[in-house]
Motif scaffolding. Structure first.
Motif, mmCIF file in Angstrom:
data_model
loop_
_atom_site.group_PDB
_atom_site.id
_atom_site.type_symbol
_atom_site.label_atom_id
_atom_site.label_comp_id
_atom_site.label_asym_id
_atom_site.label_seq_id
_atom_site.Cartn_x
_atom_site.Cartn_y
_atom_site.Cartn_z
ATOM 1 N N LEU A 163 0.887 -1.158 0.000
ATOM 2 C CA LEU A 163 0.000 0.000 0.000
ATOM 3 C C LEU A 163 0.923 1.204 0.000
ATOM 4 O O LEU A 163 1.954 1.183 0.655
ATOM 5 C CB LEU A 163 -0.796 -0.054 1.307
ATOM 6 C CG LEU A 163 -1.834 1.001 1.572
ATOM 7 C CD1 LEU A 163 -3.047 0.691 0.718
ATOM 8 C CD2 LEU A 163 -2.245 0.961 3.039
ATOM 9 N N SER A 164 0.599 2.250 -0.756
ATOM 10 C CA SER A 164 1.486 3.405 -0.724
ATOM 11 C C SER A 164 0.793 4.593 -0.078
ATOM 12 O O SER A 164 -0.445 4.667 -0.039
ATOM 13 C CB SER A 164 1.966 3.752 -2.130
ATOM 14 O OG SER A 164 0.874 4.159 -2.915
ATOM 15 N N THR A 165 1.612 5.510 0.416
ATOM 16 C CA THR A 165 1.076 6.635 1.179
ATOM 17 C C THR A 165 0.281 7.608 0.301
ATOM 18 O O THR A 165 -0.391 8.490 0.819
ATOM 19 C CB THR A 165 2.215 7.413 1.857
ATOM 20 O OG1 THR A 165 3.158 7.785 0.838
ATOM 21 C CG2 THR A 165 2.902 6.567 2.908
ATOM 22 N N THR A 166 0.363 7.440 -1.022
ATOM 23 C CA THR A 166 -0.428 8.307 -1.897
ATOM 24 C C THR A 166 -1.852 7.780 -2.061
ATOM 25 O O THR A 166 -2.681 8.411 -2.693
ATOM 26 C CB THR A 166 0.233 8.419 -3.286
ATOM 27 O OG1 THR A 166 0.519 7.105 -3.753
ATOM 28 C CG2 THR A 166 1.513 9.209 -3.217
ATOM 29 N N GLU A 167 -2.108 6.592 -1.481
ATOM 30 C CA GLU A 167 -3.477 6.074 -1.484
ATOM 31 C C GLU A 167 -4.127 6.459 -0.150
ATOM 32 O O GLU A 167 -3.457 6.931 0.748
ATOM 33 C CB GLU A 167 -3.462 4.544 -1.630
ATOM 34 C CG GLU A 167 -2.707 4.067 -2.858
ATOM 35 C CD GLU A 167 -2.414 2.566 -2.832
ATOM 36 O OE1 GLU A 167 -3.361 1.795 -2.657
ATOM 37 O OE2 GLU A 167 -1.257 2.184 -2.977
ATOM 38 N N GLY A 168 -5.399 6.230 -0.018
ATOM 39 C CA GLY A 168 -6.065 6.553 1.246
ATOM 40 C C GLY A 168 -5.674 5.579 2.338
ATOM 41 O O GLY A 168 -5.413 4.410 2.068
ATOM 42 N N GLU A 169 -5.615 6.055 3.588
ATOM 43 C CA GLU A 169 -5.246 5.164 4.694
ATOM 44 C C GLU A 169 -6.368 4.178 5.018
ATOM 45 O O GLU A 169 -6.197 3.252 5.776
ATOM 46 C CB GLU A 169 -4.870 5.958 5.947
ATOM 47 C CG GLU A 169 -6.004 6.757 6.586
ATOM 48 C CD GLU A 169 -6.007 8.211 6.143
ATOM 49 O OE1 GLU A 169 -4.922 8.790 6.026
ATOM 50 O OE2 GLU A 169 -7.101 8.751 5.896
ATOM 51 N N LYS A 189 6.498 4.255 0.213
ATOM 52 C CA LYS A 189 6.583 5.688 -0.112
ATOM 53 C C LYS A 189 6.464 6.558 1.139
ATOM 54 O O LYS A 189 5.828 7.616 1.110
ATOM 55 C CB LYS A 189 5.517 6.105 -1.154
ATOM 56 C CG LYS A 189 5.485 5.212 -2.411
ATOM 57 C CD LYS A 189 4.708 5.824 -3.553
ATOM 58 C CE LYS A 189 4.516 4.806 -4.678
ATOM 59 N NZ LYS A 189 3.768 5.300 -5.829
ATOM 60 N N THR A 190 7.076 6.118 2.231
ATOM 61 C CA THR A 190 7.039 6.928 3.458
ATOM 62 C C THR A 190 7.806 8.241 3.281
ATOM 63 O O THR A 190 7.593 9.185 4.044
ATOM 64 C CB THR A 190 7.618 6.166 4.664
ATOM 65 O OG1 THR A 190 8.916 5.683 4.308
ATOM 66 C CG2 THR A 190 6.751 4.984 5.051
ATOM 67 N N ASP A 191 8.693 8.310 2.256
ATOM 68 C CA ASP A 191 9.412 9.576 2.006
ATOM 69 C C ASP A 191 8.457 10.706 1.662
ATOM 70 O O ASP A 191 8.768 11.881 1.839
ATOM 71 C CB ASP A 191 10.430 9.378 0.869
ATOM 72 C CG ASP A 191 9.786 8.903 -0.436
ATOM 73 O OD1 ASP A 191 9.761 9.662 -1.409
ATOM 74 O OD2 ASP A 191 9.262 7.759 -0.477
ATOM 75 N N LEU A 196 1.938 14.797 2.498
ATOM 76 C CA LEU A 196 0.596 14.220 2.376
ATOM 77 C C LEU A 196 -0.136 14.268 3.707
ATOM 78 O O LEU A 196 0.476 14.471 4.755
ATOM 79 C CB LEU A 196 0.696 12.749 1.937
ATOM 80 C CG LEU A 196 1.480 12.456 0.663
ATOM 81 C CD1 LEU A 196 1.799 10.972 0.578
ATOM 82 C CD2 LEU A 196 0.682 12.887 -0.559
ATOM 83 N N ASP A 197 -1.456 14.049 3.678
ATOM 84 C CA ASP A 197 -2.141 13.940 4.972
ATOM 85 C C ASP A 197 -2.506 12.488 5.283
ATOM 86 O O ASP A 197 -3.478 12.204 5.960
ATOM 87 C CB ASP A 197 -3.362 14.864 5.037
ATOM 88 C CG ASP A 197 -4.302 14.656 3.868
ATOM 89 O OD1 ASP A 197 -4.114 13.646 3.140
ATOM 90 O OD2 ASP A 197 -5.206 15.483 3.671
ATOM 91 N N PHE A 198 -1.677 11.570 4.760
ATOM 92 C CA PHE A 198 -1.866 10.149 5.023
ATOM 93 C C PHE A 198 -1.595 9.873 6.502
ATOM 94 O O PHE A 198 -0.525 10.175 7.012
ATOM 95 C CB PHE A 198 -0.885 9.347 4.150
ATOM 96 C CG PHE A 198 -1.016 7.851 4.264
ATOM 97 C CD1 PHE A 198 -1.874 7.147 3.430
ATOM 98 C CD2 PHE A 198 -0.253 7.144 5.178
ATOM 99 C CE1 PHE A 198 -1.971 5.763 3.503
ATOM 100 C CE2 PHE A 198 -0.350 5.755 5.270
ATOM 101 C CZ PHE A 198 -1.208 5.071 4.428
#
Ligand SMILES: Nc1nc2c(ncn2[C@@H]2O[C@H](COP(=O)(O)OP(=O)(O)OP(=O)(O)O)[C@@H](O)[C@H]2O)c(=O)[nH]1
Ligand SMILES: [Mg+2]
Ligand SMILES: [Zn+2]
Lengths: 245, 122
Positions: A163-169, A189-191, A196-198
């Protein structure tokens, strides 16, 4: 020649029915699971994999979460430690397979066309391209899709959901089937987190609610942060495979 | 029918194709010319959308012995038992916790079915 699935044999139709005769309608009870054939082929795969003491991971995610990038990283960084083989499932192109080939690892591309997931039959034939006895880890990159691959066992040891941080949590709550089927979740993608507001804690909470046994890694394939824990986990999994001998 | 690969129905198409294949094979074994109806069981927790199967069925039966057949779908609601307090409850795909004690440890007991049950042939 395909022993397990018998797919090389032409379909055997019995055509000598009696056309003059007219039977009344009758009901035939069948009681068959619709995934039974896939499950049978998956079990055959699993047996071959386990004879080869090979760790097999099935990577699943939405499109673009970073599966191929994670594989590129992992394969290059652990090149000296383990021998890998990679099956790449994609609907069209061979782009991902080309990226993997550049790392030097053996790779085989499976194009599923209209199919939205790999199945055990494709994988059974896909691994014919590899020397399983010489392989420590088989990575299977499934088609980018969080719905269907959950239902199709390929014979893998574990499913890894990326799962990447650009998707919804809330992805784990929206696609509970997949996160329940997986043993591992990687938040990639934690960088990008600062931009983001993930909400990573919320994401963990959702994921653990649908599957309390989930092992979770947070990492960035871009910065390399968190990859060590993933590599250590991989090494441990390979270790348990070899010990069974 | 053209199928857009990004459409979620593609999954149900594969499932529907197995329904049609199994029914065709059964009809062939029984020397039947026609399949009148097919009954399947789809659990609400199976990950398969019953409506989508219905939709795909129309496309899959063209030119087969199932051409005029009826698809009967028996939906099975999800059920679970709590591993901690033993409560039996109805659940859906979004249920995480026990309705009585709040435990996350739920054992699914029904609703994951995905079976072909019977075919009516002539
Ligand atoms: N910022 C950032 N970008 C990343 C990271 N990992 C992957 N990407 C980028 O995300 C995009 C998609 O990555 P892929 O590895 O192709 O994703 P995939 O899951 O294999 O995609 P599909 O196979 O199409 O489903 C690429 O542009 C990558 O460079 C990361 O950790 N951080
Ligand atoms: Mg990819
Ligand atoms: Zn309870």
């Amino acid at each position: 020649m395909c022993i397990d699935c018998g797919c090389a044999q032409p379909h055997d139709h019995n055509h000598d029915h009696d056309h003059g005769h007219h039977d009344d309608a009758k009901t035939i009870s069948i009681e068959q699971n619709l995934l039974a054939k896939n499950d049978m082929l998956a079990a055959a795969n699993r047996e071959r994999f386990s004879e080869a003491n090979m760790l097999v991971l099935n990577l699943v995610s939405s499109p673009g979460s970073g599966k191929t990038t994670l594989l590129e990283k992992t394969l290059s960084d652990l090149k000296g430690e383990f021998s890998f083989a990679v099956l790449e499932g994609d609907q069209q192109t061979a782009n991902d397979a080309d990226r993997i080939a550049a790392t030097g690892a053996p790779v085989h591309q499976i194009n599923t066309g209209a199919g939205c997931h790999l199945d055990a039959h494709m994988v059974g034939h896909g691994v014919e391209h590899f020397d399983l006895g010489q392989t420590d880890i088989l990575m299977i990159e499934n088609v980018g899709n969080l719905v269907c691959p959950a239902s199709f066992d390929l014979g893998e040891d574990l499913k890894v959901a990326v799962l990447s941080t650009t998707e919804g949590e809330d992805k784990p709550a929206k696609y509970p089937h997949m996160f329940r089927a997986a043993e591992v979740m990687i938040i990639n993608k934690t960088d990008l987190l600062p931009h983001l507001d993930f909400d990573i804690e919320k994401c963990r909470r959702y994921a653990l609610a649908v599957n309390p046994d989930l092992t979770i890694f947070e990492l960035s394939c871009r910065s390399g942060e968190g990859l060590d824990a993933w590599y250590a986990w991989l090494a441990k999994q390979v270790g348990t495979k070899k010990k069974v001998i | 029918m053209t199928i857009n690969p990004t459409e979620p129905y593609v999954h149900e198409l594969g499932i529907t194709q197995s329904i049609v294949d199994i029914a065709e094979q059964t009809a062939s074994e029984q020397n039947a010319q026609k399949v009148l109806s097919v009954t399947v069981e789809i659990g609400d927790l199976s990950g398969v959308i019953a409506d989508a199967v219905e939709f795909c069925f129309e496309a899959c039966i063209q030119g087969t012995r199932l051409a005029d057949s009826k698809l009967v779908i028996k939906r099975i609601p999800g059920h679970a038992r709590c591993n901690d307090c033993g409560t039996e409850m109805e659940i859906d795909n979004m249920t995480f916790s026990c309705s009585t004690c709040g435990s996350y440890s739920l054992q699914r007991t029904r609703g994951e079915e995905l079976n072909i049950k019977e075919v009516e042939i002539e």
